[in-house]
Structures are given as structure tokens and as C-alpha cells.
Design a protein around this motif. Structure first.
Motif, PDB file in Angstrom:
ATOM      1  N   ASP A  80      -5.952  15.729   2.875  1.00 36.42           N
ATOM      2  CA  ASP A  80      -5.138  14.950   2.468  1.00 36.42           C
ATOM      3  C   ASP A  80      -5.549  13.453   2.672  1.00 36.42           C
ATOM      4  O   ASP A  80      -5.053  12.629   1.972  1.00 36.42           O
ATOM      5  N   TYR A  81      -5.781  13.340   4.075  1.00 38.96           N
ATOM      6  CA  TYR A  81      -6.004  11.936   4.366  1.00 38.96           C
ATOM      7  C   TYR A  81      -7.389  11.224   3.539  1.00 38.96           C
ATOM      8  O   TYR A  81      -7.123  10.230   3.160  1.00 38.96           O
ATOM      9  N   ALA A  82      -8.384  12.081   3.248  1.00 34.86           N
ATOM     10  CA  ALA A  82      -9.202  11.452   2.256  1.00 34.86           C
ATOM     11  C   ALA A  82      -8.818  11.009   0.909  1.00 34.86           C
ATOM     12  O   ALA A  82      -9.081  10.180   0.487  1.00 34.86           O
ATOM     13  N   ALA A  83      -7.930  11.898   0.521  1.00 39.30           N
ATOM     14  CA  ALA A  83      -7.349  11.433  -0.630  1.00 39.30           C
ATOM     15  C   ALA A  83      -6.318  10.272  -0.848  1.00 39.30           C
ATOM     16  O   ALA A  83      -6.509   9.702  -1.518  1.00 39.30           O
ATOM     17  N   ARG A  84      -5.843  10.058   0.344  1.00 37.78           N
ATOM     18  CA  ARG A  84      -4.595   9.105   0.294  1.00 37.78           C
ATOM     19  C   ARG A  84      -5.154   7.872   1.043  1.00 37.78           C
ATOM     20  O   ARG A  84      -4.230   6.868   1.226  1.00 37.78           O
ATOM     21  N   LEU A  85      -6.111   7.991   1.917  1.00 44.43           N
ATOM     22  CA  LEU A  85      -6.625   6.885   2.698  1.00 44.43           C
ATOM     23  C   LEU A  85      -6.739   5.464   1.976  1.00 44.43           C
ATOM     24  O   LEU A  85      -5.978   4.556   2.153  1.00 44.43           O
ATOM     25  N   PRO A  86      -7.572   5.594   0.553  1.00 38.66           N
ATOM     26  CA  PRO A  86      -7.637   4.429   0.034  1.00 38.66           C
ATOM     27  C   PRO A  86      -6.380   3.549  -0.327  1.00 38.66           C
ATOM     28  O   PRO A  86      -6.271   2.406  -0.029  1.00 38.66           O
ATOM     29  N   SER A  87      -5.382   4.255  -0.693  1.00 38.35           N
ATOM     30  CA  SER A  87      -4.048   3.799  -1.077  1.00 38.35           C
ATOM     31  C   SER A  87      -3.402   3.063   0.193  1.00 38.35           C
ATOM     32  O   SER A  87      -2.886   2.065   0.055  1.00 38.35           O
ATOM     33  N   ALA A  88      -3.491   3.887   1.204  1.00 35.70           N
ATOM     34  CA  ALA A  88      -3.029   3.423   2.550  1.00 35.70           C
ATOM     35  C   ALA A  88      -3.573   2.083   2.794  1.00 35.70           C
ATOM     36  O   ALA A  88      -2.910   0.972   3.443  1.00 35.70           O
ATOM     37  N   ILE A  89      -4.726   2.086   2.816  1.00 36.02           N
ATOM     38  CA  ILE A  89      -5.778   0.929   3.169  1.00 36.02           C
ATOM     39  C   ILE A  89      -5.309  -0.349   2.456  1.00 36.02           C
ATOM     40  O   ILE A  89      -4.888  -1.497   2.860  1.00 36.02           O
ATOM     41  N   PHE A  90      -5.246  -0.099   1.296  1.00 39.52           N
ATOM     42  CA  PHE A  90      -5.073  -1.227   0.461  1.00 39.52           C
ATOM     43  C   PHE A  90      -3.653  -1.601   0.419  1.00 39.52           C
ATOM     44  O   PHE A  90      -3.290  -2.897   0.230  1.00 39.52           O
ATOM     45  N   GLY A  91      -2.601  -0.715   0.653  1.00 40.83           N
ATOM     46  CA  GLY A  91      -1.227  -0.980   0.783  1.00 40.83           C
ATOM     47  C   GLY A  91      -1.130  -2.037   2.015  1.00 40.83           C
ATOM     48  O   GLY A  91      -0.481  -2.955   2.154  1.00 40.83           O
ATOM     49  N   LEU A  92      -1.775  -1.682   3.087  1.00 41.06           N
ATOM     50  CA  LEU A  92      -1.587  -2.377   4.496  1.00 41.06           C
ATOM     51  C   LEU A  92      -2.490  -3.756   4.120  1.00 41.06           C
ATOM     52  O   LEU A  92      -1.786  -4.808   4.742  1.00 41.06           O
ATOM     53  N   LEU A  93      -3.378  -3.718   3.389  1.00 46.74           N
ATOM     54  CA  LEU A  93      -4.041  -5.120   3.105  1.00 46.74           C
ATOM     55  C   LEU A  93      -3.268  -6.136   2.352  1.00 46.74           C
ATOM     56  O   LEU A  93      -3.317  -7.126   2.354  1.00 46.74           O
ATOM     57  N   THR A  94      -2.115  -5.445   1.334  1.00 51.78           N
ATOM     58  CA  THR A  94      -1.428  -6.131   0.733  1.00 51.78           C
ATOM     59  C   THR A  94      -0.643  -7.195   1.380  1.00 51.78           C
ATOM     60  O   THR A  94      -0.067  -8.264   0.899  1.00 51.78           O
ATOM     61  N   ILE A  95      -0.149  -6.558   2.620  1.00 52.58           N
ATOM     62  CA  ILE A  95       0.493  -7.338   3.448  1.00 52.58           C
ATOM     63  C   ILE A  95       0.160  -8.673   3.805  1.00 52.58           C
ATOM     64  O   ILE A  95       0.883  -9.864   3.692  1.00 52.58           O
ATOM     65  N   PRO A  96      -1.044  -9.108   4.236  1.00 53.35           N
ATOM     66  CA  PRO A  96      -1.566 -10.442   4.640  1.00 53.35           C
ATOM     67  C   PRO A  96      -1.802 -11.086   3.291  1.00 53.35           C
ATOM     68  O   PRO A  96      -1.463 -12.250   3.381  1.00 53.35           O
ATOM     69  N   VAL A  97      -2.071 -10.386   2.304  1.00 56.59           N
ATOM     70  CA  VAL A  97      -2.234 -11.236   1.003  1.00 56.59           C
ATOM     71  C   VAL A  97      -1.002 -11.820   0.411  1.00 56.59           C
ATOM     72  O   VAL A  97      -0.943 -12.856   0.136  1.00 56.59           O
ATOM     73  N   MET A  98       0.084 -10.869   0.880  1.00 57.32           N
ATOM     74  CA  MET A  98       1.578 -11.479   0.511  1.00 57.32           C
ATOM     75  C   MET A  98       2.057 -12.879   1.409  1.00 57.32           C
ATOM     76  O   MET A  98       2.490 -13.668   0.822  1.00 57.32           O
ATOM     77  N   MET A  99       1.647 -12.689   2.511  1.00 56.49           N
ATOM     78  CA  MET A  99       1.857 -13.757   3.572  1.00 56.49           C
ATOM     79  C   MET A  99       1.148 -14.904   2.759  1.00 56.49           C
ATOM     80  O   MET A  99       1.937 -16.169   2.906  1.00 56.49           O
ATOM     81  N   ALA A 100       0.074 -14.812   2.446  1.00 59.37           N
ATOM     82  CA  ALA A 100      -0.888 -16.181   2.176  1.00 59.37           C
ATOM     83  C   ALA A 100      -0.425 -16.629   0.697  1.00 59.37           C
ATOM     84  O   ALA A 100      -0.261 -17.732   0.600  1.00 59.37           O
ATOM     85  N   LEU A 101       0.340 -15.576  -0.184  1.00 56.28           N
ATOM     86  CA  LEU A 101       0.818 -16.078  -1.369  1.00 56.28           C
ATOM     87  C   LEU A 101       1.947 -16.835  -1.247  1.00 56.28           C
ATOM     88  O   LEU A 101       1.980 -17.846  -1.781  1.00 56.28           O
TER      89      LEU A 101
END
Lengths: 531, 246
Positions: free
Chosen positions: A87-108
């Protein structure tokens, strides 16, 4: 940036982390139909460089009679290689990109002209938004596409602000192109957004050669996927199967020879408007759009926390005050986002509409900032605001992390992972393992155990490549995946039968050797072997 | 006859409260109000038509008379309250409440509250009863109301073009409610309640009786619209009100 701001940013990221990463294998309770397809393709690529259907490094992944965008499966290869299938291997990329969207949102928010306070608020709101938390915890193509759209926009705005920085523009174009590879909504949405950006910043984009080169780069990068689409035209390519004109009622009306072209136009326009309306329905956005619990349960959660509705209403009207230079762009962005999902079947669909998350969050941020500014000294007012958000977030967490996995497990084909834990121990005891893919009350649904079982048992993907598929079912290794009719089935020793709860064998010949229960204590699957 | 009468009373009410020179956009709003599907709707209960005429008449009368306004407003309130309950089919003529039309009697809601109380083992039972209880109806009512406020419902009943001034009119009301006639707050509250308590509010039946109020909000907002944009939206709206193919 002062220390207090750094601490707040760290807190926001921590919040993003604790809401997105822990218990990825627990909530949602099981990999879904689409997730397992992506996960298997990633696993198969990691060992054979081929997908489930034996295509070498494909640009479109065939899955459940349609095709998926490629990026998510390719991003899943590394986690599968490092962690093994799970499960973790399958969902990890989405979770990582989800987290990364937060600082990008602040910058936007900052690049669009918002204050530092607003940038932090934007990040905080995104970290708390149920829609984004849910999307980040599922192996979702649209969540990864969302990050690349946000990052592309970030790069573009940097290029505009930093005197046409070529590096920023190149990064932006690559990111926008990756969003096209990540999800099908972006096939139309990203070029539309780029066109809007080009027109909105026309004084730069029409006069500077860097932007023309950027456009060429984008077109070059996305050309392979569109070439692939043209090759697949007329097949089950997603753009062919999911378009709104295939809605049964509309399809019938459009094929009616008595209808004039103008009336057809009207029908199409009304259908799109109806879909657009469902995507912008405040009840759907703020009260029950997430659809976590069974129908009729009043504790559903909206895509956003319901107090955000107040901020959205205020922000919509006062946006120009908070983003004086770019409010028009934000309005256009917000209006454009639900348009592409409105061109598809079965609206509203929270996955296809995920592109709306960012502009809506920016408008909500403006609303929070307006109300915060309006009552700068009233502690009580701010306390009420914070309490409402806290209470609604608490309910969301209670529902999402506790009630949802218990009540909605069956919708995720719960049970195959658990059954897969039983199979390897007894694998040598049986010559054939026969699995009935149906599930649910009265076996109304048909699942994909042919992906779940090999994935969780870590079967060698090469065995899948030589599978046999015919009208009876699907066969590879020791496995047979087919509907079991006990009237015509002849049980034999050394056979293991895995069946849904509503298709038990007649008593006498077979005995139950394993039972998998749903979290709400109902039986999901049972395994039977010869007495 | 009925649409003309209601429109005349509604416009007269507005002009009476805002005499003097009107902007071109307000004149355009007069025109677009005449096109609104809501005005030409025929409710399931014909008695509701009478209540609509009475409501629009009382509003106009209220703006006209210098004294005894409170008597007229009570009459207006009674007509709109009764009329809205009839139109929304919450009561059938003359005053029999149909409980099956109300949002409160849905068994799945009660079952869900009990289920969550039983399941939420992460907190002690007294806390569970605090967390999961019939107060969830406030959330249901909110959901019911906002589910009704869709673009499709509003466009279908008021025209796309009128949503623009309606939004501005509502924004003006929430910004400066003291600029609006005093009974307005009560009327809006009643409108909110009528939509929220109904199990499945219908866009025409639910809004029909409220036409004069909505017309006033549209006309108030029309003062601030951009004329070109409003005109363009009106043109698009007229295409949408053309007869649908069957």
C-alpha cells in the motif's frame, strides 16, 4: 522571512505531513480499482519494463477497458523497487506530491500579489482541506497532475517577475508538460491555462522570444502523448470513452434525425451547463462532496470544510482588494477549472475536478484575510472563526480516519489484500487457486482480484505477461479468475476456491479454510478447500 | 395577466423606493425580468398564484403608504409564509402539514446518528452522545439550502443574466443591510427556512412566491453591473430560454 514565519511554515508542513502520510494502508481501507491497476503496472515495469498487457514502456496504460495517463505508473516504479509491492509503495508518490503542493501554493499566493500573511494562510488552508488530504492519500493521477500544474504556474510567474528568466520558464514548461502526462483532464486544461497566461501577460509573452521558445518546448514535449492518442483514436482511449456526449439520454437525443443543428447545440450547451453547475454546487463543495460514508449518512464531509464557504463568499466579492494586480487571472482560473471536467461523463467527479482546488483555495484565502483584517482587534471574532474551523476539521478527521474505513471498505474491494496474506503460506498445498471476482451484496460488482492477489503475494510479473484470457476468465500461474457457478463446478482435491460471501458452495464437499471480514464485521471473502 | 400584474407591482415597489433617474442597466433588468422563467411558471397549486399577487401587492402598498406599514407587512408576511408552504408542498390546502415533505423525518439520518454513537469507540460514550446527536440537522439544513443554490437551478428559474445583478444585490444586502427595507431580513430568513426544511426543494415551486423579493434584489444589483457584460449575458440567456428540443 522572520523566525515566526519560519516556525509557522514548519508547522504547516508538519500538519501536511501528519494528515497525509500516517496510515496510508489503513485509510482508505484498501487499494481501489484504479490504484491497484497503477500499482501493478509500476511493479510490472520495475521488473519487466512492460505493463500488465505486455506493452513495452507504454505511453498509455490500458486498464479496465480504458487507458490511463502514464506518469503515475512510472513514478511508482522507484517506491516499488525500494519498498516492494504494498500500500505504501503504491500511495507514496501521491502523498509526496500532495505535501509538496502546499509550499508551492504558498509561493503562488505570494507571486499573485498576496501578502505574507495570505501566503501562510493559503498553505494552512490547503493543509487542512479534506479534498486535498483525501487526494494525497490515494494513488491518484489527478493529484500528481495538480502539483505539476501548480509548479508550472509557479515557474511561469517567476519568469514574469524575474525579468523573463529562461530557467524558470523552461522549468515551467517541463512541469506543465508533465501535468499532461499525469492526467487526462490536463490534456485540455493545461493548454487552456497556458493560453490564458499568454493572453493575460501579453505584453511580455507576445514581445519576448523566450516565451515563443517556451511554447515550442511545451508542444514538443507533449507531442508524443498526442501522437499516441491519434494512433489510439477509435479505441477505448479515455478521451473517446469519457466524453459527456456518451451520456445515454443525451446520446439518444443527439442521434435523433429530427433534431436540427441549432437544437443539438442547445442540448450540448445545456448538458455542459448542467455538469458545470454540479461541479460548482456549494452543497457538493462544502457539505457532502467527498462522499466518504454510505448514501444518506448526514456526517458526510464536503470537499472543503464547511466554514470555508463563508470565506469563499467573501473572497469572491473582495478578491480585487486582496489581489489587486492578478484578481482577473484568478477569476478566470477558477471559472475555467471546472470546464474540462464538465465535458466528461458522470458529473460531479471530485477526481477530475481537482484542478479547481487551487483557485478556490486562493479565493478562500482572500476571504480569510478580509475578515481577519476587518476585525483586527476582536479576539472573540477570531476565536469563533478558529473554533468553527477546528470543530469541522475534527469531524472530518473522525469520519475520515475512523468511520470511513469501517463503513466504506467494501467499495474498495476490501478483502483481497487480506486473503493474499493467506495464499503464500498454503501456495504449495494446491494445484489450482480459483477466484470468483464478484463481490458485494448479491455479487453485483465485479472486481479485479487478478491484480490484487499477484500484487500482494509479490508474484513475478513475468507470469502475468503470459496469461490466457478468454470468455471463461483469466488464467496464469496456478490462478483462475472466473465466475464460479456451483451447479456446474466439480470440486476436486488440491483446489482452493476463493469466493465472495454471497456465493458459498453447497454444504458437504468443501470446507471453509479462511474467512476475511470487512471492518464492519460482515464477511467479505471465504476460502474453501476439499474436505 | 398574472405575470404582468406581478411584474408591475414588483417594478412599482422598486421605483417607489428608488425614485429618480434609473441607470440603463436597470432598464435592461426590467426587460430581463419579463423574460424570467419563474415569472411564467404555473405552480402545482393554483391558489399560490393568488398569494403571489397578494405578496407583490402588499409590498407595493407598504412602499406607498406613510402610516400603518406594520399592518401591511404582517399581511405580506402571512401571504408569503402561507404561499411558500403551499408552493413548496410542505402544506396542502388549506393547512395540513405533509411531514413526508420535511427533512426531519428521514430514517437514514436517525440510523446514522445511532450508528456513529455506537461505533465511535475512540471516545467514551457520554462524549459520543455529544459528538453525534440530532444537532447534525443544522448541518443537513445547511447542506439542503446550499445544494439548492446551484447555477442550474438559479439559471433555470431566473436566467443566467440575472444572476449577475442578483449576486451584486445580495452582496450589497450583506454589506449594508440597513440600506434595504427593514422587513427584508425576515423575508430572506423565511426563504432560507422554506428551502432548508423541504426534503427535495424544487427550483420553481420553492422560488415562485418570492419573485417580487428576487426582482427587487436584481434591480438593486443592476445599478452596479457593467452594462456591456450584462447585455451580453442577457443575449446568451435568451438563447437558453428558447424551447428545448424533446
Amino acid at each position: 522571512m522572520n523566525t515566526a514565519e519560519k516556525i509557522i511554515i514548519a508547522f504547516i508542513l508538519f500538519l501536511g505531513l501528519v494528515t497525509r502520510f500516517p496510515g496510508l494502508g489503513y485509510s482508505p481501507p484498501h487499494l481501489s480499482n484504479d490504484e491497484i491497476s497503477i500499482a501493478w503496472d509500476a511493479y510490472s515495469l520495475s521488473t519487466t519494463m512492460r505493463d500488465e498487457h505486455n506493452v513495452f514502456l507504454p505511453l498509455s496504460f490500458r486498464s479496465h477497458n480504458t487507458y490511463k495517463a502514464p506518469l503515475t505508473a512510472y513514478l511508482g516504479v522507484l517506491p516499488v523497487m525500494l519498498m516492494g509491492p504494498g500500500d505504501y509503495a503504491a500511495r507514496l508518490p501521491s502523498a509526496i506530491f500532495g505535501l509538496l503542493t502546499i509550499p508551492v501554493m504558498m509561493a503562488l499566493v505570494r507571486l499573485l500579489g498576496g501578502s505574507r500573511f495570505m501566503a501562510l494562510t493559503g498553505g494552512m488552508l490547503l493543509a487542512l482541506t479534506p479534498w486535498h488530504i483525501y487526494s494525497s492519500r490515494v494513488a491518484l493521477e489527478s493529484n500528481i497532475a495538480l502539483f505539476f500544474v501548480a509548479f508550472g504556474l509557479f515557474g511561469f510567474l517567476i519568469a514574469i517577475h524575474k525579468k523573463n528568466s529562461v530557467i524558470a520558464l523552461t522549468i515551467s514548461m517541463v512541469s506543465f508538460a508533465l501535468s499532461v502526462y499525469a492526467y487526462h483532464t490536463q490534456w485540455i486544461f493545461t493548454p487552456l491555462l497556458l493560453a490564458v497566461l499568454w493572453l493575460y501577460f501579453h505584453r511580455r509573452t507576445f514581445t519576448r522570444p523566450e516565451y515563443y521558445l517556451g511554447a515550442v518546448l511545451f508542444l514538443l514535449l507533449v507531442s508524443p502523448i498526442f501522437t499516441d492518442y491519434i494512433k489510439n483514436k477509435g479505441t477505448y482511449a479515455r478521451a473517446n470513452t469519457e466524453i459527456f456526449t456518451h451520456e445515454p439520454g443525451l446520446d439518444r437525443q443527439l442521434k435523433n434525425p429530427g433534431i436540427m443543428p441549432f437544437q443539438k447545440f442547445l442540448l450540448v450547451a445545456m448538458s455542459i451547463t448542467g455538469n458545470y453547475s454540479s461541479y460548482t454546487n456549494p452543497g457538493y463543495l462544502f457539505f457532502d462532496g467527498l462522499n466518504l460514508l454510505p448514501r444518506g449518512d448526514p456526517y458526510q464531509s464536503g470537499l472543503f470544510l464547511w466554514p470555508f464557504l463563508i470565506f469563499l463568499s467573501v473572497g469572491l466579492f473582495r478578491l480585487p482588494r486582496m489581489f489587486p494586480r492578478h484578481s482577473t487571472f484568478i477569476y478566470i482560473w477558477a471559472a475555467l477549472s471546472p470546464l474540462v471536467p464538465s465535458l466528461t461523463l458522470n458529473a460531479p467527479n471530485q477526481v477530475r475536478n481537482l484542478v479547481s482546488l487551487l483557485p478556490y483555495t486562493i479565493i478562500i484565502t482572500a476571504g480569510v484575510a478580509i475578515l481577519w483584517k476587518k476585525y483586527p482587534t476582536r479576539f472573540l471574532y477570531r476565536a469563533v472563526m478558529a473554533t468553527l474551523i477546528f470543530v469541522s476539521f475534527f469531524y472530518f478527521c473522525a469520519v475520515y480516519y475512523y468511520h470511513f474505513p469501517r463503513q466504506s471498505a467494501q467499495n474498495f474491494q476490501y478483502g483481497y489484500k487480506q486473503m493474499a496474506g493467506f495464499i503464500p503460506i498454503h501456495y504449495q498445498d494446491y494445484e489450482k487457486i480459483i477466484i470468483d471476482p464478484r463481490f458485494g451484496d448479491a455479487n453485483v460488482y465485479s472486481g479485479v482480484p487478478h491484480l490484487y492477489i499477484p500484487y500482494y503475494t509479490r508474484m513475478d510479473p513475468r507470469k502475468m505477461l503470459v496469461r490466457v484470457e478468454n470468455s471463461r476468465g483469466l488464467f496464469f500461474d496456478k490462478y483462475e479468475f472466473r465466475d464460479i457457478n456451483w451447479n456446474s463446478e466439480t470440486p476436486a482435491p488440491n483446489r482452493l476456491y476463493i469466493v465472495p460471501r454471497d456465493n458459498p458452495p453447497p454444504p458437504g464437499i468443501l470446507r471453509a479454510v479462511q474467512e476475511v471480514m470487512l471492518p464492519d464485521s460482515k464477511t467479505a471473502l471465504k476460502a474453501f478447500a476439499y474436505q | 395577466m398574472v405575470p404582468a400584474l406581478v411584474l408591475i407591482f414588483s417594478l412599482a415597489f422598486y421605483i417607489r423606493l428608488h425614485p429618480g433617474r434609473q441607470t440603463p442597466a436597470v432598464y435592461l433588468a426590467f426587460l430581463s425580468l419579463a423574460f424570467t422563467p419563474l415569472l411564467h411558471f404555473r405552480p402545482d397549486y393554483h391558489t399560490v398564484i393568488l398569494f403571489l399577487i397578494l405578496f407583490s401587492f402588499f409590498l407595493w402598498l407598504w412602499s406607498l403608504i406613510p402610516r400603518g406599514k406594520w399592518v401591511v407587512i404582517i399581511l405580506a408576511l402571512v401571504s408569503v409564509f402561507w404561499g411558500s408552504l403551499l408552493a413548496g408542498k410542505i402544506v396542502s390546502w388549506p393547512a395540513a402539514v405533509d411531514r413526508t415533505r420535511l427533512v426531519f423525518d428521514i430514517p437514514t439520518y436517525k440510523d446514522a446518528v445511532r450508528l456513529h454513537q455506537r461505533d465511535a469507540r475512540y471516545v467514551p460514550f457520554p462524549v459520543r452522545r455529544l459528538l453525534f446527536n440530532p444537532s447534525v440537522y443544522t448541518y443537513i439544513l445547511g447542506n439542503n439550502f446550499f445544494r439548492f443554490l446551484t447555477l442550474e437551478n438559479l439559471m433555470g428559474s431566473l436566467l443566467l443574466a440575472n444572476l449577475y445583478p442578483l449576486g451584486l444585490g445580495l452582496a450589497a444586502f450583506f454589506r449594508r443591510p440597513e440600506d434595504f427595507p427593514r422587513p427584508f431580513r425576515v423575508f430572506l430568513l423565511l426563504l432560507f427556512l422554506q428551502i432548508t426544511v423541504s426534503r427535495s426543494p424544487d427550483k420553481f415551486n420553492s422560488l415562485y412566491i418570492w419573485f417580487p423579493l428576487l426582482a427587487y434584489l436584481i434591480l438593486r444589483g443592476a445599478r452596479d453591473v457593467r452594462l456591456k457584460a450584462y447585455f451580453l449575458l442577457l443575449l446568451i440567456s435568451i438563447i437558453f430560454v428558447l424551447p428545448r428540443p424533446v
